[in-house]
Scaffold this active site. Structure first.
Site, PDB file in Angstrom:
ATOM      1  N   HIS A 149      -7.056  -5.947  24.421  1.00  0.00           N
ATOM      2  CA  HIS A 149      -6.881  -4.870  26.371  1.00  0.00           C
ATOM      3  C   HIS A 149      -7.232  -4.071  25.519  1.00  0.00           C
ATOM      4  O   HIS A 149      -7.282  -2.621  25.981  1.00  0.00           O
ATOM      5  CB  HIS A 149      -5.464  -5.013  26.616  1.00  0.00           C
ATOM      6  CG  HIS A 149      -5.718  -6.335  27.656  1.00  0.00           C
ATOM      7  ND1 HIS A 149      -4.710  -6.530  28.589  1.00  0.00           N
ATOM      8  CD2 HIS A 149      -6.367  -7.571  27.523  1.00  0.00           C
ATOM      9  CE1 HIS A 149      -4.830  -8.207  28.779  1.00  0.00           C
ATOM     10  NE2 HIS A 149      -6.048  -8.432  28.706  1.00  0.00           N
ATOM     11  N   PHE A 354       1.371  -8.550 -16.663  1.00  0.00           N
ATOM     12  CA  PHE A 354       2.155  -7.376 -17.108  1.00  0.00           C
ATOM     13  C   PHE A 354       0.670  -5.627 -17.188  1.00  0.00           C
ATOM     14  O   PHE A 354      -0.173  -5.933 -18.415  1.00  0.00           O
ATOM     15  CB  PHE A 354       2.866  -7.069 -18.097  1.00  0.00           C
ATOM     16  CG  PHE A 354       4.309  -7.627 -16.609  1.00  0.00           C
ATOM     17  CD1 PHE A 354       5.143  -7.100 -16.153  1.00  0.00           C
ATOM     18  CD2 PHE A 354       4.497  -9.054 -16.905  1.00  0.00           C
ATOM     19  CE1 PHE A 354       6.153  -7.750 -14.901  1.00  0.00           C
ATOM     20  CE2 PHE A 354       5.386  -9.843 -16.122  1.00  0.00           C
ATOM     21  CZ  PHE A 354       6.254  -9.191 -14.851  1.00  0.00           C
ATOM     22  N   LYS A 389      11.802 -12.087 -27.942  1.00  0.00           N
ATOM     23  CA  LYS A 389      10.742 -11.552 -28.219  1.00  0.00           C
ATOM     24  C   LYS A 389      10.936 -11.514 -29.395  1.00  0.00           C
ATOM     25  O   LYS A 389      11.976 -11.094 -30.148  1.00  0.00           O
ATOM     26  CB  LYS A 389      10.572 -10.209 -27.288  1.00  0.00           C
ATOM     27  CG  LYS A 389      11.485  -9.816 -27.159  1.00  0.00           C
ATOM     28  CD  LYS A 389      11.430  -8.699 -26.140  1.00  0.00           C
ATOM     29  CE  LYS A 389      13.298  -7.807 -25.766  1.00  0.00           C
ATOM     30  NZ  LYS A 389      13.027  -6.994 -25.317  1.00  0.00           N
TER      31      LYS A 389
END
Length: 477
Positions: A149, A354, A389
């Site tokens: 519309h 990353f 790590k």
């Protein structure tokens, strides 16, 4: 929590979302929560000007025509701009819909709430409200918003009057054709829509005549008529009967009506759809420079096999390609997709390494946090594996996983730590088991035992696969 019909709706929409088959048709009711007026509220002061009691006139399209016959179109267009042109914030329901993988939105609303909610999710909406727009494809679009519309930015061209409705199928035939195609090929969820729009009725009728009893099923959510919402018992009875008759009539178009008691229930349904859809997406959090009691080859074989099996079980897998972990996991998933022709990789695997080259440490930390929110926010389940790590030639715990654990918890994911893999995963296992009622308040003792089995030592990591699948199966129940 949900009725049988509501549960059926949730299950069906989740299934269709997984196949990219869902479209939304939004009516004025979806925008009311943002503070916009509905069509009746918009016309009420104008009806008074032409001495019409709007509570007695239910044909609002004709009412708009009567007003324009007496006063011209400009006054009504200005009313539209003043009421709907005011910027509003998308509702929670708009935000939920924008997060879901829905690429087609139809609406009779003039406001911009749908496109704004999509933009807020980082998506690029291709908005179409003129015939010319349909011939143009916006490069890089994430979703299409069809505004049957018109749009508040062209209020003077918005579909408002009976004249415009009567000529719509001719002057806006491309919209009729596009909507007809979607109603045949997509499963629609009608929200905040009253089914008094003659344009939609025209399209639905054409499809019913063409397909008869082979029409695709669609769904509509209505708030159940309640006595407390009406001033008199007669008014309540009238609207109750009318709703029942409308619900039965919509069966002609294979539209199933789902009733809710309160509008808040719509939000609960949309949230449950989101939760169930995301529960088929698994994010793997982990990293490894050393592999504890297992060898590197054994661990990578296990992760690759796990990725394969999860894809074969219709899960989607998500990974930031963590060191020593993510590559094997994703590789297994890719191998399964290519071997058994499951379709496009992008449909079943989300992999976003990353961004490494961000020299400024503060900026890098900020970017990585946003990166994690984006990845984890696409998932419903988070697996935690290992988490170590190498720093200055020494093995340390991967503290970056702490942020992933925090984000996953904040976003309401189901957290599954594989405790026997050691390192950070072992810490998370202890945290969850110590507060099991906080993390899994409604789960059975059988489920908790299955979760505990992920902390039992195994000779080979491949022995974990069945245990993980058992836990995932329980989460689906």
């Amino acid at each position: 929590m949900f009725t049988d019909d509501q549960t059926m709706l949730i299950n069906r929409i989740v299934e269709e979302l997984q196949e990219d088959n869902v479209a939304v048709f939004a009516g004025a009711g979806l925008s009311v929560g943002a503070g916009h007026v509905n069509w009746k509220q918009l016309l009420t002061p104008l009806a008074k000007e032409i001495k019409i009691d709007i509570n007695q006139e239910h044909d609002l399209v004709s009412l708009a025509q009567y007003y324009i016959n007496e006063n011209g179109r400009q006054r009504l267009a200005n009313k539209l701009i003043n009421e709907i042109g005011i910027e509003k914030s998308p509702t929670d329901n708009h935000k939920i819909l924008a997060k879901l993988p829905i690429t087609n939105f139809w609406t009779t609303n003039y406001d911009t709430l749908i496109e704004e909610s999509l933009k807020n999710e980082g998506k690029l909406p291709d908005v179409k409200f003129t015939n010319d727009h349909l011939a143009i494809t916006k490069k890089g679009r994430s979703a299409i918003v069809y505004k049957m519309h018109g749009d508040i930015s062209l209020a003077h061209e918005a579909i408002l009057t009976k004249d415009q409705y009567e000529s719509y199928s001719i002057k806006h035939a491309p919209f009729v054709t596009a909507l007809s195609g979607h109603l045949v090929s997509k499963t629609f969820l009608f929200l905040g829509f009253s089914f008094t729009d003659p344009n939609l009725d025209y399209v639905l009728s054409r499809i019913r005549i063409s397909f008869e009893d082979r029409q695709r099923q669609h769904f509509c959510i209505f708030k159940e008529v309640a006595e407390k919402d009406y001033k008199t018992i007669e008014e309540y009875n009238f609207n109750k009967v009318k709703q029942e008759l409308l619900s039965k009539d919509l069966k002609r178009f294979n539209i199933k009506v789902i009733l809710i008691k309160e509008w808040l229930d719509l939000n609960k349904i949309l949230r449950e759809i989101t939760n169930q859809y995301k529960s088929k997406s698994i994010f793997l959090s982990g990293s490894a420079h050393e592999y504890g009691q297992w060898t590197k080859d054994e661990t990578e074989d296990f992760l690759s096999r796990l990725g394969e099996i999860l894809i074969s079980k219709k899960f989607k897998i998500v990974s930031g390609l963590g060191l020593g972990i993510g590559n094997a996991f994703i590789s297994g998933g890719i191998k399964e997709i290519y071997s058994n022709q499951y379709g496009k990789i992008d449909d079943q695997i989300i992999m976003k390494p990353f961004p490494q080259y961000v020299p400024d440490p503060i900026e890098r930390s900020s970017i990585w946090t946003k990166w994690r929110y984006d990845l984890i926010g696409r998932s419903g389940i988070c697996l935690f594996f290992m988490g170590n790590k190498l720093v200055n030639n020494k093995i340390e715990l991967a503290n970056g996983m702490d942020e992933e654990f925090k984000i996953a918890k904040e976003l309401g994911l189901k957290l599954i730590p594989i405790g026997c893999s050691g390192y950070k995963a072992s810490e998370y296992y202890q945290e969850i088991m110590n507060k099991i009622n906080d993390y899994y308040p409604k789960k059975s003792l059988e489920f908790i035992e299955k979760l505990k089995s992920l902390n039992e030592q195994v000779h080979k990591p491949e022995q974990l696969i069945e245990k993980i699948l058992d836990v995932l199966k329980d989460l689906e129940l």
